[in-house]
Design a protein around this motif. Sequence first.
Motif, mmCIF file in Angstrom:
data_model
loop_
_atom_site.group_PDB
_atom_site.id
_atom_site.type_symbol
_atom_site.label_atom_id
_atom_site.label_comp_id
_atom_site.label_asym_id
_atom_site.label_seq_id
_atom_site.Cartn_x
_atom_site.Cartn_y
_atom_site.Cartn_z
ATOM 1 N N UNK A 234 0.837 -1.194 -0.028
ATOM 2 C CA UNK A 234 -0.077 -0.085 -0.060
ATOM 3 C C UNK A 234 0.883 1.141 -0.052
ATOM 4 N N UNK A 235 2.394 1.260 0.093
ATOM 5 C CA UNK A 235 2.905 2.453 0.412
ATOM 6 C C UNK A 235 3.035 3.427 -0.822
ATOM 7 N N UNK A 236 2.978 2.609 -2.092
ATOM 8 C CA UNK A 236 2.621 3.688 -3.407
ATOM 9 C C UNK A 236 1.448 4.566 -3.050
ATOM 10 N N UNK A 237 0.542 4.089 -2.725
ATOM 11 C CA UNK A 237 -0.563 4.847 -2.475
ATOM 12 C C UNK A 237 -0.516 6.092 -1.863
ATOM 13 N N UNK A 238 0.481 6.097 -1.037
ATOM 14 C CA UNK A 238 1.021 7.421 -0.248
ATOM 15 C C UNK A 238 1.541 8.360 -0.890
ATOM 16 N N UNK A 239 2.092 8.038 -1.844
ATOM 17 C CA UNK A 239 2.926 8.844 -2.780
ATOM 18 C C UNK A 239 2.205 9.906 -3.721
ATOM 19 N N UNK A 240 1.901 11.301 -3.259
ATOM 20 C CA UNK A 240 1.168 12.031 -3.971
ATOM 21 C C UNK A 240 1.656 13.533 -3.629
ATOM 22 N N UNK A 241 0.930 14.417 -4.322
ATOM 23 C CA UNK A 241 1.140 15.755 -4.003
ATOM 24 C C UNK A 241 -0.001 16.835 -4.273
ATOM 25 N N UNK A 242 -0.093 18.021 -3.500
ATOM 26 C CA UNK A 242 -0.972 18.865 -3.822
ATOM 27 C C UNK A 242 -0.710 19.656 -4.886
ATOM 28 N N UNK A 243 -1.797 20.170 -5.296
ATOM 29 C CA UNK A 243 -1.704 21.520 -6.200
ATOM 30 C C UNK A 243 -1.028 22.437 -5.522
ATOM 31 N N UNK A 244 -0.529 23.581 -6.572
ATOM 32 C CA UNK A 244 0.241 24.784 -6.049
ATOM 33 C C UNK A 244 -0.946 25.602 -5.359
ATOM 34 N N UNK A 245 -0.664 26.254 -4.376
ATOM 35 C CA UNK A 245 -1.972 27.192 -3.886
ATOM 36 C C UNK A 245 -0.951 28.587 -3.930
ATOM 37 N N UNK A 246 -1.465 29.591 -4.491
ATOM 38 C CA UNK A 246 -0.743 30.732 -4.770
ATOM 39 C C UNK A 246 -1.513 32.156 -4.074
ATOM 40 N N UNK A 247 -1.073 33.013 -3.422
ATOM 41 C CA UNK A 247 -1.627 34.177 -3.053
ATOM 42 C C UNK A 247 -0.397 35.276 -3.570
ATOM 43 N N UNK A 248 -1.164 36.747 -3.830
ATOM 44 C CA UNK A 248 -0.394 37.497 -3.896
ATOM 45 C C UNK A 248 -0.039 38.489 -2.888
ATOM 46 N N UNK A 249 1.075 39.021 -2.712
ATOM 47 C CA UNK A 249 1.387 39.883 -1.656
ATOM 48 C C UNK A 249 1.927 41.374 -1.910
ATOM 49 N N UNK A 250 1.214 42.289 -1.173
ATOM 50 C CA UNK A 250 1.664 43.692 -1.404
ATOM 51 C C UNK A 250 2.608 43.988 -0.095
ATOM 52 N N UNK A 251 3.816 44.653 -0.361
ATOM 53 C CA UNK A 251 4.594 44.943 0.704
ATOM 54 C C UNK A 251 4.966 46.259 0.660
ATOM 55 N N UNK A 252 5.114 46.974 1.909
ATOM 56 C CA UNK A 252 5.551 48.355 1.907
ATOM 57 C C UNK A 252 6.978 48.337 1.640
ATOM 58 N N UNK A 253 7.437 49.150 1.003
ATOM 59 C CA UNK A 253 9.148 49.314 0.660
ATOM 60 C C UNK A 253 9.464 49.324 2.047
ATOM 61 N N UNK A 254 10.773 48.605 2.203
ATOM 62 C CA UNK A 254 11.656 48.366 3.357
ATOM 63 C C UNK A 254 12.312 49.514 3.654
ATOM 64 N N UNK A 255 12.354 50.088 4.881
ATOM 65 C CA UNK A 255 13.199 51.130 5.076
ATOM 66 C C UNK A 255 13.909 50.652 6.417
ATOM 67 N N UNK A 256 15.325 51.058 6.398
ATOM 68 C CA UNK A 256 16.236 50.511 7.533
ATOM 69 C C UNK A 256 15.956 51.334 8.714
#
Length: 185
Positions: free
Chosen positions: A163-185
């Motif tokens: 049954x081990x081969x039944x475990x071998x799978x992956x999810x689809x890609x999950x994507x999000x968009x991110x808006x960042x403020x410009x980095x200031x030191x």
Amino acid sequence: WTMALLLAPIAVAAEKKPAKPFLSELVATTTAQSLLVFATLSNGFTDTMRQGVKNGIPVAFTFHIELAQLTAGGDYKKVLTTTTSHRLSYDSLKGLFLVKKEKGRIIHTFFPSLQAAEKEMSTVNALPLIPLSELQGTTYRLRMKVDLVKKTLPFKLHVLVPFFSLWDFETDWHTINIQLKPYVK
């Protein structure tokens, strides 16, 4: 009645088909210094996998993470590609489940119940991805997918476990968009 009895096993088998694993949550946030990611894997375990863990077969998840910056031309340029891995095993002498997480450093956590260990295995919590000082733009795309159990049995024992081969799978890609403020030191 004969036809109903013949079709009953087919209906039962269809009902027990495990739901496909997927990332149900993917969130990015920042601290003063870093971009952090949080994620939750849903339906990552089947009953067969749970029984395998209890019988000493480890389960490993690899979380694949990509961060890409939106360019002036509207394309995305990869900024970061990384992975983090989680491994679940059972210590039969202690009667405890061990979750080992690897990303830069290794964290070992023991759990008295399989349910608690599954929850920890399926969660990425405040994982630092990249220092904000290394990010040049403001618009990014974060993608994640999870590989589940990639031949973690030693010495090719996966050939002996049917049954081990039944475990071998992956999810689809999950994507999000991110808006960042410009980095200031």
